[in-house]
Design a protein around this motif. Structure first.
Motif, PDB file in Angstrom:
ATOM      1  N   ILE A 181       0.829  -1.203   0.000  1.00  0.00           N
ATOM      2  CA  ILE A 181       0.000   0.000   0.000  1.00  0.00           C
ATOM      3  C   ILE A 181       0.868   1.259   0.000  1.00  0.00           C
ATOM      4  O   ILE A 181       0.567   2.246  -0.687  1.00  0.00           O
ATOM      5  CB  ILE A 181      -0.960  -0.023   1.207  1.00  0.00           C
ATOM      6  N   LEU A 182       1.960   1.222   0.766  1.00  0.00           N
ATOM      7  CA  LEU A 182       2.875   2.375   0.814  1.00  0.00           C
ATOM      8  C   LEU A 182       3.480   2.639  -0.570  1.00  0.00           C
ATOM      9  O   LEU A 182       3.549   3.796  -1.028  1.00  0.00           O
ATOM     10  CB  LEU A 182       3.978   2.111   1.841  1.00  0.00           C
ATOM     11  N   LEU A 183       3.897   1.571  -1.257  1.00  0.00           N
ATOM     12  CA  LEU A 183       4.462   1.741  -2.602  1.00  0.00           C
ATOM     13  C   LEU A 183       3.431   2.334  -3.556  1.00  0.00           C
ATOM     14  O   LEU A 183       3.759   3.163  -4.415  1.00  0.00           O
ATOM     15  CB  LEU A 183       4.955   0.391  -3.120  1.00  0.00           C
ATOM     16  N   ALA A 184       2.167   1.904  -3.421  1.00  0.00           N
ATOM     17  CA  ALA A 184       1.111   2.447  -4.275  1.00  0.00           C
ATOM     18  C   ALA A 184       0.915   3.935  -4.018  1.00  0.00           C
ATOM     19  O   ALA A 184       0.692   4.714  -4.964  1.00  0.00           O
ATOM     20  CB  ALA A 184      -0.194   1.693  -4.039  1.00  0.00           C
ATOM     21  N   ASP A 185       0.992   4.369  -2.762  1.00  0.00           N
ATOM     22  CA  ASP A 185       0.844   5.792  -2.452  1.00  0.00           C
ATOM     23  C   ASP A 185       1.959   6.616  -3.097  1.00  0.00           C
ATOM     24  O   ASP A 185       1.727   7.725  -3.600  1.00  0.00           O
ATOM     25  CB  ASP A 185       0.854   6.007  -0.934  1.00  0.00           C
ATOM     26  N   VAL A 186       3.176   6.079  -3.074  1.00  0.00           N
ATOM     27  CA  VAL A 186       4.287   6.767  -3.739  1.00  0.00           C
ATOM     28  C   VAL A 186       4.027   6.826  -5.246  1.00  0.00           C
ATOM     29  O   VAL A 186       4.326   7.831  -5.912  1.00  0.00           O
ATOM     30  CB  VAL A 186       5.625   6.059  -3.440  1.00  0.00           C
ATOM     31  N   GLY A 187       3.440   5.747  -5.794  1.00  0.00           N
ATOM     32  CA  GLY A 187       3.076   5.743  -7.210  1.00  0.00           C
ATOM     33  C   GLY A 187       2.038   6.798  -7.551  1.00  0.00           C
ATOM     34  O   GLY A 187       2.115   7.453  -8.602  1.00  0.00           O
TER      35      GLY A 187
END
Length: 448
Positions: free
Chosen positions: A167-173
């Motif tokens: 989820i954190l990686l998606a937010d950065v995306g």
């Protein structure tokens, strides 16, 4: 370094204060403690607005702050939602070769001789409502659950950390592609931080492990690819967003005036083929029946934090002696028709030919749906919060703060909603939205 500290002393202190409040939120708060919850939320939103005032152009500072806020939650267990137990349960089923759409957790516990780590604890912790229904999470969601269950090595805590990192990686995306779209359309790139630093986004996604943020990442990536004139790849990514959460299905008709007939056909075919291919590994006749039955429940059985629905139910039960359990079933049949009506109205309007017009139309459709539906959990606002940043409207940002008033319900032993608080939530949102409509009536479907 000393000069930098002098110039940024107060923003640094606000970041440290926010980190302390997020720590309390993640490790010390219980959902039933409404006063503490709403106080923390108010403080976090105050710091958000001050940081955006003082450091809005400092991309690196705000990026590091946003990641630091999320990192605090890394080893905490979600305390405002128990959905993650079902996520790990479904992932464990797939690792054991079981289709999660064919059996309810109750059936698996009592009928099948299948064993996997923490089986009884996961079943007990997911709640009786989830345990008696088939999984309603689409295939790509199931794939991510499986990845998390695998990386967690059978540990619930390990599964939580894996889900959180995804989820954190998606937010950065979202930050990356959102910034690019804003720049391509001559909008201020700092606007994306109203999403990235929003306490609701951090608490409900990274903190409570809801996947609406991953869905929005795929959606915004698809929009970026469309702007790059790549409708086939955009359709594939859009299909992935649909197969993570079904919400993007709402917007499919709105692409027609934006793309035109030829490009829309390519885009739609790409979506359709991708959806079929991604659904195939799970497809059986039983799957189709079970999944459609579970999805239908969301329109006709559940109610939480509704606006127009609560008003309609009050009138029907007070003045027409309607039974609440019958009223919601009747009302649930009307919701899809009203939503289709809003979409058709937007298509007739024919002003969604720019990216700004398209995203504004999507915001109107999504807002209209949430106003008429019977269930609006806080994490449902991920899409309106993200969409509004590409339009002339900002009322979803206010809504992202006031919606936490709905958590008062969980402080009550019988989970009974307190309608005066919901009235405060929605009167503020309706009021500010009306103000923005009047202010922007001549530029609703254009970028500012």
């Amino acid at each position: 370094m000393l000069t930098y500290w002098k110039l940024h002393k107060f923003p640094f202190l606000m970041v440290l204060g926010s980190m302390a409040f997020y720590y309390i939120f993640g490790y010390q708060l219980v959902r039933e403690d409404f006063i503490r919850l709403i106080t923390l939320v108010a403080a976090l939103f105050f710091f958000l607005f001050k940081l955006m005032q003082l450091e809005r152009w400092n991309f690196t500072f705000l990026l590091v702050a946003g990641i630091a806020f999320r990192a605090i939650f890394l080893f905490s267990s979600p305390n405002l939602s128990q959905d993650f137990y079902r996520f790990i349960w479904d992932g464990q089923l797939i690792l054991n070769g079981i289709n999660p759409y064919l059996f309810t957790p109750n059936e698996l516990l009592s009928q099948l001789d299948t064993s996997f780590p923490n089986k009884e604890l996961l079943h007990q912790s997911m709640g009786s409502l989830s345990a008696k229904h088939y999984s309603n999470y689409p295939p790509l969601n199931q794939l991510l659950f499986t990845v998390a269950a695998f990386l967690g090595f059978g540990s619930i805590k390990g599964g939580i950390v894996a889900l959180r990192l995804l989820i954190l990686l998606a937010d950065v995306g979202v930050l990356w592609f959102g910034k690019k779209i804003l720049q391509q359309n001559n909008l201020s790139p700092h606007l994306i931080f109203w999403y990235f630093l929003n306490p609701l986004i951090i608490i409900e996604l990274t903190g409570n492990l809801h996947f609406e943020g991953v869905m929005f990442f795929l959606f915004i990536t698809s929009i970026y690819l469309l702007q790059k004139q790549k409708p086939i790849f955009a359709g594939l990514v859009y299909a992935m967003a649909i197969l993570l959460k079904l919400v993007p299905l709402l917007f499919i008709p709105l692409f027609l005036p934006f793309l035109g007939l030829k490009k829309s056909a390519v885009f739609y075919v790409s979506i359709a083929v991708s959806c079929v291919l991604l659904f195939l590994p799970f497809y059986t006749i039983e799957f189709a029946a079970n999944y459609s039955k579970t999805i239908a429940l969301w329109f006709s059985n559940f109610e939480f934090n509704a606006s127009i629905y609560n008003a309609a139910e009050y009138v029907a039960t007070t003045y027409f002696d309607a039974k609440p359990w019958l009223f919601i079933k009747t009302y649930g049949k009307i919701i899809p028709l009203l939503t289709i009506g809003i979409a058709l109205g937007l298509l007739i309007f024919k002003r969604m030919k720019s990216i700004g017009g398209l995203l504004t139309g999507m915001l109107i459709l999504m807002t209209g749906y949430y106003f008429i539906t019977s269930t609006v959990h806080p994490w449902y606002l991920v899409f309106p919060i993200g969409l509004c940043l590409f339009t002339t409207y900002r009322f979803p940002l206010l809504w992202s703060a006031t919606i936490f008033l709905s958590y008062y319900t969980y402080s009550q032993p019988d989970f009974k909603e307190y309608l005066p608080l919901l009235f405060v939530e929605y009167i503020l949102v309706f009021g500010y939205m009306t103000y923005e409509i009047l202010k922007n009536r001549n530029k609703t479907f254009h970028f500012r």
